[in-house]
Scaffold this motif. Structure first.
Motif, mmCIF file in Angstrom:
data_model
loop_
_atom_site.group_PDB
_atom_site.id
_atom_site.type_symbol
_atom_site.label_atom_id
_atom_site.label_comp_id
_atom_site.label_asym_id
_atom_site.label_seq_id
_atom_site.Cartn_x
_atom_site.Cartn_y
_atom_site.Cartn_z
ATOM 1 N N LYS A 1 0.947 -0.978 0.312
ATOM 2 C CA LYS A 1 0.016 0.140 -0.440
ATOM 3 C C LYS A 1 0.694 1.414 0.080
ATOM 4 O O LYS A 1 0.392 2.168 0.729
ATOM 5 C CB LYS A 1 -1.067 0.038 1.238
ATOM 6 N N GLY A 2 2.397 1.079 -0.074
ATOM 7 C CA GLY A 2 2.994 2.216 -0.277
ATOM 8 C C GLY A 2 3.339 3.198 -1.957
ATOM 9 O O GLY A 2 2.507 2.038 -2.705
ATOM 10 N N SER A 3 3.212 3.654 -1.854
ATOM 11 C CA SER A 3 3.395 4.462 -3.159
ATOM 12 C C SER A 3 5.072 4.530 -3.865
ATOM 13 O O SER A 3 5.799 3.665 -3.249
ATOM 14 C CB SER A 3 3.254 5.960 -3.536
ATOM 15 N N ILE A 4 4.880 4.308 -5.092
ATOM 16 C CA ILE A 4 6.410 4.088 -5.713
ATOM 17 C C ILE A 4 5.834 4.382 -7.182
ATOM 18 O O ILE A 4 4.796 5.107 -8.175
ATOM 19 C CB ILE A 4 6.274 2.313 -6.269
ATOM 20 N N ALA A 5 7.107 4.358 -8.217
ATOM 21 C CA ALA A 5 6.778 5.818 -8.966
ATOM 22 C C ALA A 5 7.883 4.536 -9.725
ATOM 23 O O ALA A 5 8.966 4.145 -10.501
ATOM 24 C CB ALA A 5 7.428 7.703 -9.327
ATOM 25 N N VAL A 6 7.066 4.193 -10.954
ATOM 26 C CA VAL A 6 7.267 3.759 -12.564
ATOM 27 C C VAL A 6 7.267 4.054 -13.733
ATOM 28 O O VAL A 6 6.586 4.521 -13.934
ATOM 29 C CB VAL A 6 6.827 2.081 -12.422
ATOM 30 N N ASP A 7 8.764 4.850 -14.248
ATOM 31 C CA ASP A 7 8.724 5.313 -15.090
ATOM 32 C C ASP A 7 7.963 7.343 -15.154
ATOM 33 O O ASP A 7 7.094 7.479 -15.261
ATOM 34 C CB ASP A 7 7.817 4.745 -16.426
#
Length: 96
Positions: A32-38
């Motif tokens: 449920k955490g955030s991540i940036a992909v491209d």
């Protein structure tokens, strides 16, 4: 870091994409955490080992590069800035 698109599957209302990621990012990935992909902000559905899943809704599929992602494609992965900030604070606190 640089990750890779892993095999993925359709899900009700979208797709569940799986990405591999560099070991240095492991401590920053939580369910449920955030991540940036491209550069696309996503929510981590399930981290496991050196991979994580992210649910992609149809709008994201249609209007981002993730809609054309293929297994094996390289992707840029950036950990959540808040997680990196907390890690920096903890490291500084441990030095005291």
């Amino acid at each position: 870091g640089i990750g890779r698109v892993e095999p993925f599957r359709p899900e009700k209302g979208g797709r569940l994409l799986t990405f591999s990621f560099p070991p240095a990012l492991k401590d920053f990935l939580v369910s449920k955490g955030s991540i940036a992909v491209d550069g696309i902000s996503l929510t981590v559905v399930r981290p496991r080992g050196a991979r994580f899943d992210a649910a992609i809704i149809p709008h994201t599929d249609a209007h981002t590069t993730l809609g054309t992602a293929r297994v094996g494609d390289a992707v840029n992965i950036e950990a959540d800035p808040l997680a990196k900030h907390v890690a920096g604070l903890l490291a500084a606190w441990r030095k005291k």
